[in-house]
Design an enzyme around this catalytic site. Structure first.
Site, PDB file in Angstrom:
ATOM      1  N   LEU A 412       0.836  -1.194   0.000  1.00 38.17           N
ATOM      2  CA  LEU A 412       0.000   0.000   0.000  1.00 38.17           C
ATOM      3  C   LEU A 412       0.870   1.242   0.000  1.00 38.17           C
ATOM      4  CD1 LEU A 412      -2.624  -1.031   2.679  1.00 38.17           C
ATOM      5  CD2 LEU A 412      -3.027  -0.794   0.237  1.00 38.17           C
ATOM      6  N   GLN A 414       5.212   2.746   0.959  1.00 36.75           N
ATOM      7  CA  GLN A 414       6.542   2.473   1.447  1.00 36.75           C
ATOM      8  C   GLN A 414       7.109   3.782   1.945  1.00 36.75           C
ATOM      9  OE1 GLN A 414       8.027   0.196  -1.741  1.00 36.75           O
ATOM     10  NE2 GLN A 414       9.240  -1.135  -0.446  1.00 36.75           N
ATOM     11  N   GLY A 415       7.647   3.804   3.107  1.00 35.96           N
ATOM     12  CA  GLY A 415       8.163   5.069   3.605  1.00 35.96           C
ATOM     13  C   GLY A 415       9.261   4.834   4.602  1.00 35.96           C
ATOM     14  N   GLY A 416       9.589   5.882   5.309  1.00 31.37           N
ATOM     15  CA  GLY A 416      10.669   5.810   6.278  1.00 31.37           C
ATOM     16  C   GLY A 416      10.405   4.756   7.323  1.00 31.37           C
ATOM     17  N   ASP A 531       5.252  12.948  15.642  1.00 32.86           N
ATOM     18  CA  ASP A 531       5.382  12.939  14.182  1.00 32.86           C
ATOM     19  C   ASP A 531       4.047  13.278  13.533  1.00 32.86           C
ATOM     20  OD1 ASP A 531       6.758  12.797  11.826  1.00 32.86           O
ATOM     21  OD2 ASP A 531       6.829  10.598  11.741  1.00 32.86           O
TER      22      ASP A 531
END
Ligand SMILES: *[C@@H]1O[C@H](CO)[C@@H](O)[C@H](O)[C@H]1NC(C)=O
Ligand SMILES: *[C@@H]1O[C@H](CO)[C@@H](O)[C@H](O)[C@H]1NC(C)=O
Ligand SMILES: *[C@@H]1O[C@H](CO)[C@@H](O)[C@H](O)[C@H]1NC(C)=O
Ligand SMILES: *[C@@H]1O[C@H](CO)[C@@H](O)[C@H](O)[C@H]1NC(C)=O
Ligand SMILES: *[C@@H]1O[C@H](CO)[C@@H](O)[C@H](O)[C@H]1NC(C)=O
Ligand SMILES: *[C@@H]1O[C@H](CO)[C@@H](O)[C@H](O)[C@H]1NC(C)=O
Ligand SMILES: *[C@@H]1O[C@H](CO)[C@@H](O)[C@H](O)[C@H]1NC(C)=O
Ligand SMILES: *[C@@H]1O[C@H](CO)[C@@H](O)[C@H](O)[C@H]1NC(C)=O
Ligand SMILES: *[C@@H]1O[C@H](CO)[C@@H](O)[C@H](O)[C@H]1NC(C)=O
Ligand SMILES: *[C@@H]1O[C@H](CO)[C@@H](O)[C@H](O)[C@H]1NC(C)=O
Ligand SMILES: *[C@@H]1O[C@H](CO)[C@@H](O)[C@H](O)[C@H]1NC(C)=O
Ligand SMILES: *[C@@H]1O[C@H](CO)[C@@H](O)[C@H](O)[C@H]1NC(C)=O
Length: 731
Positions: A412, A414-416, A531
């Protein structure tokens, strides 16, 4: 010509003695003159087969066994009776007159002349006749012609000697033979004074032209074979009433009438007795006919009716030499053997590998589980804590199945933080599964942190953690699946949505602010998200905000106002004060929220390098616009209309307050939430006529409560939906 010496054998009529199916007395004579006398033959009543007088044979006082007047040579079980039969002759003087002669008649009783006899004449210019006497008189014979002495090596083929096969009708009961000189041949008298006629078993007479023509008289008899059988009936006709005993079988007689018996192959004994045929032990018998042919007698094993040579293992019997040879392993055998061996070995190895891998996997899973804080987590989750969140522990296997083996098509995002997969649980529940990037230990910590944080929270605007999996190297988190992407996507990204109206944005801002306020003050342990950004605000199909990604969040113990940590967050949203000092407090989230609110107002990204130099950051972008009083320029054109200018102004003010440089100057999240909420209430009051007044007040009251962290309920949800419906229809 006169025939002399005619001798007829008399027949004996029996006085029948009753016998139990052919069994003779126990004390019968068993031999005579060295010749075995066996049933059905016998020498005294009760010893021979009573139904046929032919079997009554005599042992005379000279110990000679006599059948039909002739001396018996031997009797076989298979139906042969061999007797000595005298030869007939006629001798002539030089003038050609008959000097002396002999002529006999022989009785066959119920026996037949075997075809294995030859009728022979020895003499020159002579004729021999074999005559049988019975229902029909019958003759056969042969002729020999010679005018001079035949060559010494002459065969018996018509010159000095002739012979013929015997085929005698069955009903003959007697026979005789005679020989004559054909002419008054004085010329042959010197080398052949007599003529001879005789029956002889095939092969027992060898013609010698010199000796036999001169004088055969001291050879007086030849063996003749007679055939005997029992009764008139064939085996089929006699059935099981035959004389044949145990271990024996019946066979039709070669003479065409009656039957004979024989022991089974490999048995010996008298088949005409009920229990005489016994297995031959081929291994020990001295009878060369039946003796085993194993080259090593020690290998011989007797079996019923047969034997075999048993070779030790690793050896095989050669049927040509009947000896044991070492097994000859051919190339194909070696080839096949080695292939099969190899395959078996491979199979075994892979099996063991599989086992070891499984064991290792289990061990590894266990190790990961411990490493990932599984034990502690379980303790905390299942402990008697106040958490009313049901966090499930998933197995690695179920995760693999849910994500179709972490298939790329299921990704779904992709990130840090790692990769998020769409997963389908066995009960068809769609979930989002977050997996940290491999080999990043800090992320593992963050995951655990998130589990711990989320396990403390139950808020309808916080994405719900359903469970986690700790058996993998990096832990996996399982969330409810939020369908409509992130706020970031809606504002700037792939899901950009022009219908995201001010009402929507205000509501989202209120929901986020309410959630943060709840986290800061109302949750059992204060939580700082750390965050907050549009990319971490998910929207469901109703565009309801769901705050996600608590990986960086911190639980703040009650007695501490602030916490010194390693600076963490996202550039653009990061509180400059926190960045500078490293000391974390709830005002950092307020700053980040201010940035989010600015994004909602302007539709601009938090950081944009396309904006003028001093406006790259959205906070300075807003600050400069405020200073130059051109706020209307930076507000998203889609958002602003004549009705909401005041609210937007207010919201902008709140956003700017939130992003003040020092935390102390910033309002508390609770205050922010209340102010935003007040904006909406005011708006609704302004917009709606009095008829809705009471209802709306009531509803909004609930809403404010909810934003401040009351546990949600279905009842609330349905009212909420209704309220929204009113708002929308009201526009
Ligand atoms: C059997 O043969 C002998 C001698 O030929 C004779 O004396 C005897 O009567 C015969 N027995 C029967 C029962 O015919
Ligand atoms: C044997 O021969 C005698 C005399 O010819 C006859 O009466 C008798 O029936 C025969 N028996 C058998 C069994 O052939
Ligand atoms: C009977 O005698 C003949 C000639 O002497 C011989 O070839 C044969 O094998 C003998 N048969 C039996 C069963 O003794
Ligand atoms: C005739 O036969 C008798 C005896 O049987 C013999 O002594 C005699 O020599 C024979 N005569 C001739 C001419 O062969
Ligand atoms: C045979 O022939 C001889 C002389 O050639 C004669 O003496 C003799 O009587 C004859 N014998 C017979 C039986 O005819
Ligand atoms: C007689 O014996 C010879 C050899 O000994 C054989 O070839 C032949 O077939 C035999 N004849 C009969 C009628 O058995
Ligand atoms: C057969 O021969 C015998 C003696 O040689 C004789 O008595 C008998 O009448 C003959 N039978 C027939 C049917 O010719
Ligand atoms: C007759 O028999 C004797 C002894 O058995 C033998 O020496 C002799 O050669 C035989 N005579 C003939 C003509 O075969
Ligand atoms: C012979 O066979 C018949 C049927 O086929 C059976 O009834 C009878 O008992 C048998 N007899 C013996 C002595 O085996
Ligand atoms: C015996 O002979 C009969 C008639 O010829 C035949 O039908 C039967 O098959 C024979 N039996 C054996 C065991 O040969
Ligand atoms: C058949 O042969 C076997 C093996 O020798 C023996 O034990 C058995 O008694 C025999 N049967 C009869 C009926 O003789
Ligand atoms: C050995 O005897 C068995 C059974 O009697 C027979 O089948 C086989 O051919 C014989 N082998 C040799 C090499 O004589």
């Amino acid at each position: 010509m006169k025939l002399q010496g005619l001798f007829l054998v008399a027949f004996y009529f029996l006085t029948y003695t009753q016998l139990v199916k052919g069994q003779p007395h126990k004390d019968c004579q068993t031999s005579c003159g060295g010749i075995a006398v066996e049933y059905p033959f016998g020498t005294s009543p009760g010893c021979y087969y009573a139904d046929d007088p032919s079997f009554n044979i005599t042992c005379n006082e000279r110990d000679e066994l006599i059948f039909g007047g002739n001396e018996v040579i031997n009797i076989s079980h298979s139906g042969e009776l061999r007797v000595w039969v005298d030869i007939s002759y006629a001798c002539y003087d030089k003038e050609g007159n008959l000097n002396n002669s002999a002529l006999y008649t022989y009785s066959l009783a119920n026996l037949s002349l075997s075809a294995n006899n030859k009728f022979t004449l020895v003499g020159c210019n002579a004729l021999a006749l074999l005559s049988t006497i019975g229902e029909w008189n019958h003759s056969t014979g042969c002729l020999s012609l010679c005018d001079s002495q035949p060559a010494a090596n002459a065969e018996c083929n018509g010159e000095g000697c002739c012979r013929t096969d015997v085929s005698v009708p069955l009903n003959s009961i007697e026979f005789e033979f005679s020989s004559f000189r054909l002419k008054n041949m004085t010329s042959v008298h010197d080398f052949n004074p007599c003529t001879y006629a005789f029956l002889a078993e095939n092969g027992t007479f060898d013609f010698d032209a010199l000796k036999d023509l001169k004088n055969m008289q001291n050879v007086t008899k030849f063996p003749v074979v007679l055939d005997w059988s029992v009764g008139y009936k064939t085996c089929d006709q006699i059935g099981n009433t035959s004389l044949c005993g145990g271990n024996s079988t019946c066979f039709n007689s070669t003479r065409g009438i009656g039957y004979n018996c024989k022991c089974f192959e490999g048995y010996e004994g008298n088949p005409y007795l009920s229990d005489s045929c016994q297995d031959i032990n081929e291994c020990t018998t001295s009878n060369t006919i039946h003796r085993h042919n194993c080259s090593d007698p020690n290998t011989c094993i007797n079996t019923l009716g047969s034997f075999h040579c048993k070779c030790p293992s690793g050896y095989v019997l050669s049927t040509t030499t009947m000896s044991c040879k070492r097994k000859d392993v051919g190339w194909t055998t070696i080839f096949l053997g080695s292939i099969i061996g190899f395959l078996v070995l491979m199979l075994g190895v892979s099996c063991i590998q599989q086992r070891m891998k499984q064991r290792k996997d289990t061990k590894l899973r266990q190790q990961f589980f411990e490493q990932n804080g599984g034990g502690m987590l379980i303790q905390r989750l299942s402990g008697a804590g106040p958490s009313n969140v049901d966090v499930k522990i998933f197995t690695e296997q179920s995760m693999k199945e849910a994500t179709n083996g972490y298939d790329d098509s299921r990704i779904l995002g992709q990130g840090g933080q790692g990769t998020v997969y769409k997963g389908i649980l066995p009960n068809n529940l769609i979930v989002a599964i977050k997996k940290a990037r491999l080999g990043d230990n800090s992320q593992v910590e963050q995951f655990i942190n998130e589990v711990l944080v989320l396990s403390q929270i139950n808020h309808r605007n916080v994405v719900k953690l359903l469970g986690c999996c700790l058996e993998t190297k990096v832990p996996l988190l399982v969330y409810e699946f939020i369908t409509s992407g992130t706020l970031f996507d809606h504002l700037h990204g792939s899901l950009f949505d022009s219908s995201l109206t001010w009402e929507h944005r205000l509501r989202i801002a209120i929901e986020v602010a309410g959630t943060l306020a709840y986290l800061h003050s109302s949750a059992s342990i204060p939580i700082i998200h750390r965050d907050v950004k549009t990319a971490n605000i998910l929207l469901d199909e109703n565009l309801t905000a769901k705050v996600a990604d608590f990986g960086a969040s911190r639980l703040i113990p009650m007695d501490k106002e602030q916490l010194t940590t390693m600076v963490q967050g996202t550039l653009g949203y990061l509180d400059p004060e926190y960045y500078n000092t490293g000391s974390l407090n709830e005002k950092s989230d307020v700053y980040s929220f201010g940035v989010v609110l600015m994004e909602l107002l302007s539709g601009q990204k938090a950081l944009c390098f396309e904006r003028p130099h001093n406006s790259k950051h959205i906070v300075s972008y807003f600050a400069s616009a405020m200073k130059e009083d051109r706020l209307h320029e930076i507000i998203d054109g889609q958002v602003m209309d004549e009705n909401n200018q005041r609210e937007i102004h207010e919201a902008t003010r709140i956003a700017v307050e939130c992003t003040r440089v020092t935390g102390e100057e910033r309002p508390k999240m609770k205050e922010v939430a209340a102010e935003l909420e007040a904006l909406r209430v005011a708006k609704n009051k302004h917009q709606w006529s009095n008829q809705y007044h009471v209802e709306t007040e009531h509803l909004l009251g609930v809403e404010i409560l909810s934003a401040q962290g009351e546990t949600s309920s279905t009842g609330y949800d349905s009212i909420k939906n209704e309220a929204r419906l009113h708002i929308e229809t009201g526009r």
